[in-house]
Design a protein around this motif. Structure first.
Motif, PDB file in Angstrom:
ATOM      1  N   GLY A 223      97.088 -25.118 -50.147  1.00 58.18           N
ATOM      2  CA  GLY A 223      96.179 -24.606 -49.132  1.00 58.18           C
ATOM      3  C   GLY A 223      94.736 -24.565 -49.581  1.00 58.18           C
ATOM      4  N   ILE A 224      94.398 -25.367 -50.581  1.00 55.84           N
ATOM      5  CA  ILE A 224      93.027 -25.384 -51.092  1.00 55.84           C
ATOM      6  C   ILE A 224      92.306 -26.616 -50.555  1.00 55.84           C
ATOM      7  CG2 ILE A 224      91.584 -25.427 -53.170  1.00 55.84           C
ATOM      8  CD1 ILE A 224      93.925 -24.184 -54.689  1.00 55.84           C
ATOM      9  N   ALA A 225      91.090 -26.418 -50.102  1.00 55.10           N
ATOM     10  CA  ALA A 225      90.299 -27.534 -49.580  1.00 55.10           C
ATOM     11  C   ALA A 225      88.825 -27.310 -49.920  1.00 55.10           C
ATOM     12  CB  ALA A 225      90.478 -27.651 -48.066  1.00 55.10           C
ATOM     13  N   LEU A 226      88.103 -28.401 -50.023  1.00 53.04           N
ATOM     14  CA  LEU A 226      86.662 -28.303 -50.273  1.00 53.04           C
ATOM     15  C   LEU A 226      85.951 -27.874 -48.996  1.00 53.04           C
ATOM     16  CD1 LEU A 226      86.053 -31.512 -52.431  1.00 53.04           C
ATOM     17  CD2 LEU A 226      85.891 -29.132 -53.203  1.00 53.04           C
ATOM     18  N   PRO A 236      85.915 -25.500 -53.787  1.00 54.24           N
ATOM     19  CA  PRO A 236      87.322 -25.373 -53.398  1.00 54.24           C
ATOM     20  C   PRO A 236      87.606 -23.965 -52.893  1.00 54.24           C
ATOM     21  CG  PRO A 236      87.113 -25.328 -55.796  1.00 54.24           C
ATOM     22  CD  PRO A 236      85.751 -25.635 -55.251  1.00 54.24           C
ATOM     23  N   VAL A 237      88.167 -23.889 -51.706  1.00 54.39           N
ATOM     24  CA  VAL A 237      88.429 -22.595 -51.081  1.00 54.39           C
ATOM     25  C   VAL A 237      89.902 -22.524 -50.705  1.00 54.39           C
ATOM     26  CG1 VAL A 237      87.879 -21.109 -49.122  1.00 54.39           C
ATOM     27  CG2 VAL A 237      86.068 -22.471 -50.206  1.00 54.39           C
ATOM     28  N   PRO A 247      89.320 -24.895 -62.732  1.00 54.91           N
ATOM     29  CA  PRO A 247      88.754 -26.258 -62.610  1.00 54.91           C
ATOM     30  C   PRO A 247      89.758 -27.336 -62.235  1.00 54.91           C
ATOM     31  CG  PRO A 247      88.864 -25.588 -64.912  1.00 54.91           C
ATOM     32  CD  PRO A 247      89.185 -24.368 -64.101  1.00 54.91           C
ATOM     33  N   TYR A 248      91.041 -27.088 -62.485  1.00 60.99           N
ATOM     34  CA  TYR A 248      92.054 -28.130 -62.217  1.00 60.99           C
ATOM     35  C   TYR A 248      92.896 -27.788 -60.983  1.00 60.99           C
ATOM     36  CZ  TYR A 248      90.527 -29.332 -66.873  1.00 60.99           C
ATOM     37  OH  TYR A 248      89.746 -29.657 -67.953  1.00 60.99           O
ATOM     38  N   TRP A 249      92.243 -27.146 -60.018  1.00 60.92           N
ATOM     39  CA  TRP A 249      92.925 -26.723 -58.790  1.00 60.92           C
ATOM     40  C   TRP A 249      93.549 -27.883 -58.027  1.00 60.92           C
ATOM     41  CZ3 TRP A 249      91.143 -28.843 -54.246  1.00 60.92           C
ATOM     42  CH2 TRP A 249      89.876 -29.448 -54.306  1.00 60.92           C
ATOM     43  N   ASP A 250      93.002 -29.088 -58.196  1.00 58.77           N
ATOM     44  CA  ASP A 250      93.496 -30.254 -57.448  1.00 58.77           C
ATOM     45  C   ASP A 250      94.506 -31.065 -58.254  1.00 58.77           C
ATOM     46  OD1 ASP A 250      93.430 -31.718 -55.042  1.00 58.77           O
ATOM     47  OD2 ASP A 250      92.107 -33.226 -55.916  1.00 58.77           O
ATOM     48  N   GLY A 251      94.873 -30.556 -59.434  1.00 62.77           N
ATOM     49  CA  GLY A 251      95.709 -31.335 -60.338  1.00 62.77           C
ATOM     50  C   GLY A 251      97.201 -31.236 -60.059  1.00 62.77           C
ATOM     51  N   ALA A 252      97.941 -32.193 -60.614  1.00 62.38           N
ATOM     52  CA  ALA A 252      99.391 -32.253 -60.467  1.00 62.38           C
ATOM     53  C   ALA A 252     100.084 -31.374 -61.499  1.00 62.38           C
ATOM     54  CB  ALA A 252      99.861 -33.699 -60.647  1.00 62.38           C
TER      55      ALA A 252
END
Length: 455
Positions: A223-226, A236-237, A247-252
């Motif tokens: 549920g995180i999006a720029l 990122p919110v 910092p790695y909120w978008d990571g796998a």
């Protein structure tokens, strides 16, 4: 010069570029031939085909080193070949100070492996013909490469098939046991004395980098999006409207099995993975991986597990299945599931599962068992991939041909109820060239699949 005369009814493999002559292909020998000596190879009509070294004790009786008459493998001969090897690596592995310098038959030097770790060379001499040339090999390597030291790692059982003892030790200069190298911009500590084979596997260099696109693009699942944040620009919110500072909120999330030195783990972290589980059955391997993770500053994102990969994968799948059963029972009000019992351990899933096992099939007779092994780990591995995630899987068994490898994974997907989309299929890197027609050189298979459920 002594000569080997080939049978009339043999397959024309030699004329097609294959560098081996099997004992069964030889009709007769002419002249006295000492073990390891160079011989001319002729057809049954007397036509010259190649020159190779001879060992009657081996089923591969002649290994080709030239397609012109050659009296001896001199120091100058090796200097010329090593110079050609270096030129290939400088062209295709640009800027690297560590790579496979000599790859046996593919570099027209059968029975010889040389890996370069910064200023240290590690050699592996596998055959009698090359063993007789040890001093010339060292002299030529010193002349062409000017290394700090040369260390031998010929402590492999295959030498015994040639009538040779296993051996290792310093051959030239000085060598530290541990050498730090750079690969894909990552720092890796290599144990040249006790590490597997020569200490490190260069053949997956490009494949390790190929996982880069899989490591980011996962934030939306949480549920995180720029979003534009007043005074801060794009940030990122999360779903609650709060700015995410990790910092790695978008990571796998990544699982690497059979990690050895943790090389895929390092690349996963470099390319933005959120969390990596690094697993190997060997405590020595995990300590090596832990060291490498520390050298690159990735400690906060890696957890280490010492376990048998087969058992670990099965445990996670068992836990996952039990959780699914309980969830289904809860939604339907079914009384068939006893919820009073504690939930089994396991049940974790990951966005990316990486399987890079050792060779399961070292002989032709072992293929059937190897297929079962590859099917088992891939079946359980893909069950643990989150929907729409990726299975990264490899085989370094030569006898597991590419078609059979893909068939085995397809069978596993069918049993697991998954649909796989093949994204990429690769082989060994550019410092591991392959002579066309020499299938033995096509040992490494590497595939990236997207995993989807039929349901």
């Amino acid at each position: 010069m002594s000569a080997v005369i080939l049978h009339k009814k043999r397959k024309p493999r030699l004329e097609q570029g294959h560098p081996w002559v099997y004992k069964s292909e030889i009709e007769r020998v002419e002249g006295e031939i000492a073990p390891g000596q160079l011989v001319a190879v002729h057809t049954h009509t007397g036509k010259y085909v190649a020159t190779g070294y001879y060992n009657e004790a081996s089923q591969i009786t002649v290994r080709v080193v030239a397609y012109h008459p050659l009296e001896e493998m001199t120091t100058d001969f090796f200097i010329e070949r090593f110079t050609q090897c270096l030129a290939h690596r400088e062209r295709f592995v640009k800027g690297a100070a560590s790579y496979r310098l000599v790859y046996g038959e593919a570099d027209f030097l059968p029975g010889l492996i040389v890996d370069k770790f910064e200023g240290t060379l590690v050699v592996q001499i596998l055959t009698l013909g090359m063993d007789r040339c040890r001093d010339r090999i060292v002299e030529a390597l010193a002349a062409v490469m000017k290394p700090e030291g040369i260390y031998e790692r010929s402590d492999v059982p295959v030498r015994e098939l040639e009538g040779l003892q296993q051996t290792k030790g310093l051959l030239y200069g000085t060598c530290e046991r541990h050498v730090d190298i750079l690969e894909n911009g990552l720092r890796i500590r290599v144990d040249i004395e006790e590490g597997q084979k020569t200490g490190y596997f260069f053949d997956q260099r490009e494949n390790r980098a190929a996982i880069a696109p899989l490591m980011t693009g996962w934030g939306h699942r949480s549920g995180i999006a720029l979003q534009e944040v007043e005074g801060s620009g794009l940030q990122p919110v999360n779903a609650n409207g709060k700015v995410v500072t990790f910092p790695y909120w978008d990571g796998a999330t990544v699982l690497e099995c059979f990690s050895h030195t943790g090389s895929f783990t390092l690349n996963a972290c470099k390319f933005g993975a959120k969390k990596v589980t690094c697993l190997d059955i060997s405590e020595h391997a995990i300590e090596s991986a832990r060291t490498n993770v520390g050298l690159n500053g990735f400690e906060d994102r890696v957890e280490f597990v010492v376990a048998d990969a087969f058992d670990y994968l099965r445990t996670q799948v068992k836990g996952l299945d039990e959780r699914k059963q309980r969830a289904a029972a809860g939604s339907t009000g079914s009384a068939k599931v006893d919820t009073s019992k504690p939930i089994a351990a396991g049940g974790r899933t990951w966005d990316v599962v990486i399987l890079d096992p050792p060779a399961f099939a070292k002989t032709r007779s072992a293929v059937e068992g190897a297929c079962r092994g590859y099917k088992d780990i891939n079946l359980h591995g893909m069950k643990l991939v989150n929907e729409g995630g990726y299975l990264v899987t490899a085989s370094c068994s030569y006898h597991m041909h590419p078609e059979l490898f893909l068939e085995t994974i397809h069978a596993a997907a069918t049993d697991a109820g998954k649909i796989l989309r093949l994204v990429e299929f690769r082989a060994a890197g550019m410092d591991h060239p392959r002579i066309l027609g020499v299938d033995e050189g096509h040992y490494l298979k590497f595939a990236i699949f997207e995993v989807r459920s039929k349901a």
